[in-house]
Design an enzyme around this catalytic site. Structure first.
Site, short mmCIF file in Angstrom:
data_model
loop_
_atom_site.label_atom_id
_atom_site.label_comp_id
_atom_site.label_asym_id
_atom_site.label_seq_id
_atom_site.Cartn_x
_atom_site.Cartn_y
_atom_site.Cartn_z
N GLY A 246 0.78 -1.23 0.01
CA GLY A 246 0.07 0.10 -0.10
C GLY A 246 0.79 1.27 0.26
N GLU A 285 3.82 -6.52 1.54
CA GLU A 285 3.32 -7.03 0.18
C GLU A 285 3.17 -5.80 -0.74
OE1 GLU A 285 -0.33 -8.33 1.43
OE2 GLU A 285 0.40 -10.38 1.80
N GLY A 287 3.57 -3.61 -4.16
CA GLY A 287 3.55 -3.78 -5.49
C GLY A 287 3.57 -2.23 -6.16
N ARG A 288 2.84 -1.44 -6.01
CA ARG A 288 3.12 0.15 -6.65
C ARG A 288 4.31 0.49 -6.39
NH1 ARG A 288 -1.18 3.07 -7.83
NH2 ARG A 288 -2.78 1.96 -6.35
N CYS A 354 -15.09 3.44 -26.87
CA CYS A 354 -16.54 4.03 -26.98
C CYS A 354 -17.00 4.15 -25.68
CB CYS A 354 -17.56 3.13 -27.99
SG CYS A 354 -16.67 3.04 -29.55
N GLU A 355 -16.39 4.91 -24.85
CA GLU A 355 -17.00 5.18 -23.54
C GLU A 355 -16.42 6.65 -23.29
OE1 GLU A 355 -18.47 3.32 -21.46
OE2 GLU A 355 -18.25 1.67 -22.23
N TYR A 383 -0.08 -1.58 -12.09
CA TYR A 383 -1.36 -1.40 -12.29
C TYR A 383 -1.72 -0.72 -13.76
CZ TYR A 383 -1.60 -2.72 -7.72
OH TYR A 383 -1.36 -3.38 -6.54
C1 LIG Z 1 -3.05 -5.04 -4.01
C2 LIG Z 1 -2.52 -5.73 -2.74
C3 LIG Z 1 -1.00 -5.37 -2.30
C4 LIG Z 1 -0.52 -4.69 -3.11
O1 LIG Z 1 -0.61 -3.04 -2.85
P1 LIG Z 1 0.28 -2.00 -3.32
O2 LIG Z 1 -0.82 -0.53 -3.22
O3 LIG Z 1 0.52 -2.17 -5.01
O4 LIG Z 1 1.42 -1.95 -2.70
C5 LIG Z 1 -0.62 -5.88 -1.28
N1 LIG Z 1 -1.50 -7.00 -0.50
C6 LIG Z 1 -2.80 -7.17 -0.77
C7 LIG Z 1 -3.58 -8.21 -0.14
C8 LIG Z 1 -3.30 -6.68 -2.09
O5 LIG Z 1 -4.35 -7.00 -2.46
#
Ligand SMILES: *Cc1c(COP(=O)(O)O)cnc(C)c1O
Length: 405
Positions: A246, A285, A287-288, A354-355, A383
């Protein structure tokens, strides 16, 4: 305003024309052979980010949330750097394994795990399943008993705490579909007692995405830590604390110092709550934060359409490739590949779909553009391609590595 990793440089000493370079690398060859929109990734940037995060807290196990970007080379790179993976479907689980992650590297999250997905997770003996509900736990217990195979389970708890982000990416409130309500824990422990094959291995939380300040996270960690310690009293194997992903990035501001500062305060908040848990496996965890800056989207202007109300820049890519502006009204920095000394015009950058929600930017000031000009959309490494679709039967964007060129 320029992005840190996107800077104009002279095309060559003879040619004064300025071209946008991505992490110091020219995009000329890609533009020359352009046939359709493409996501361009720079794995050096992924490496920088991974190492910055890991060195900020070496004891933490990083499980890259591969839904952000599941390109095989991204996964391979992260694996070589020491990352593990957080997956949210059987498809991601298989792809992580194919890219070289081991079953022991994998955490399986997600609210709707099917029987087949749970069977796959148990059969391959992944590190842990993060359990999202009581009926899911019932299903896992039934399958583990039937398969007579052990599996470690971590409870994703819903702390009922709000963070400042777009409402569609907040996940830690009771009104959201994610996580288990704390009041259900006694029932949950009952279900655990029905099987010798499942182990209560820890707790997890994930409050949402694109967090830029961490007071909500701190509150949630405090709350969940009390429960964790309580669970540990009767469950000696409860030794994992997954504090989710997150961590956000700055999409609309160029400020690498501020972003690093954010990383530092994020780590400081988590450390202040969790560093007194000796022997506990800490997991995160992200991602972004790892991927967003490491990818751009290259597309091409098809038409300049002027109406009495607006100037539209119509490009060959849209919500089918990059859904974030449509879905969350998010901001992405946009710039022409070649910088011409043209006056600025206020435009809407829109796609072929088309939106009316198919746009990349509204009322954006850009240098005046012409048909066939190339545009760069910044910060699409997370994403971007992973959320794209075939809507309108438009082709997917290609995905290329800058190191290939
Ligand atoms: C999407 C997700 C993440 C990653 O979130 P980011 O904002 O990309 O860091 C981590 N854990 C879970 C359970 C998620 O669904």
């Amino acid at each position: 305003m320029l992005k840190t990793h996107l800077q104009y440089q002279k095309a060559n000493p003879q040619n004064p024309l300025q071209e946008l370079h991505f992490n110091g690398k020219s995009l000329k060859a890609l533009c020359a052979q352009y046939t359709s929109p493409m996501f361009i990734y720079d794995l050096d940037l992924v490496q920088n980010r991974f190492q910055a995060l890991q060195s900020a807290w070496p004891q933490v196990q990083i499980h890259y949330a591969m839904k952000a970007n599941s390109h095989t080379e991204v996964l391979k790179k992260l694996k070589t750097l020491g990352s593990r993976a957080d997956v949210v479907s059987g498809g991601e689980l298989k792809k992580a394994l194919a890219a070289g992650m081991t079953p022991r590297d994998i955490i399986f999250s997600g609210v709707a795990k099917t029987k087949a997905e749970i069977e796959l997770a148990i059969a391959t003996q992944i590190h842990q399943i993060n359990v999202e509900s009581l009926p899911e736990l019932e299903r896992i217990v039934a399958l583990a008993n039937k398969m007579q195979k052990p599996i470690s389970l971590v409870l994703r708890l819903n702390p009922d705490i709000e963070i400042k982000t777009h409402k569609y990416i907040a996940t830690g409130l009771i009104e959201n579909k994610f996580g288990i309500e704390i009041s259900r824990i006694p029932e949950l422990l009952q279900i655990f007692s029905r099987s010798q094959w499942v182990t209560l291995a820890g707790v997890s939380l994930h409050l949402g995405s694109q967090m830029l300040e961490f007071s909500g996270l701190q509150e949630a960690l405090k709350k969940i830590k009390v429960i964790f310690k309580d669970l540990q009293k009767k469950n000696p194997q409860c030794q994992r604390f997954d504090f989710g992903g997150g961590l956000g990035i700055l999409y609309d501001e160029i400020n690498p110092e501020k972003e690093l500062q954010m990383l530092q305060s994020y780590i400081a908040v988590v450390k202040s709550e969790l560093s007194d848990l000796p022997g506990v496996e800490l997991q995160t965890e992200p991602g972004r934060w790892l991927l967003a800056h490491a990818g751009i989207l290259l597309c091409q202007v098809q038409y300049i359409k002027k109406t009495t109300q607006k100037n539209f820049v119509i490009v060959d890519s849209g919500m089918n490739h990059l859904l974030r502006p449509t879905l969350y009204e998010s901001y992405h920095w946009i710039a022409p590949w070649q910088l011409a000394a043209k006056p600025e015009v206020t435009v809407d950058v829109v796609g072929p779909i088309c939106e009316s929600s198919d746009f990349f930017a509204k009322a954006r000031k850009l240098p005046e553009l012409s048909q066939d000009d190339f545009l760069i959309i910044a910060d699409c490494g997370a994403y971007g391609a992973s959320m794209s679709s075939d809507y309108n039967l438009q082709d997917r964007a290609q995905e290329v590595l800058l190191t290939d060129c």
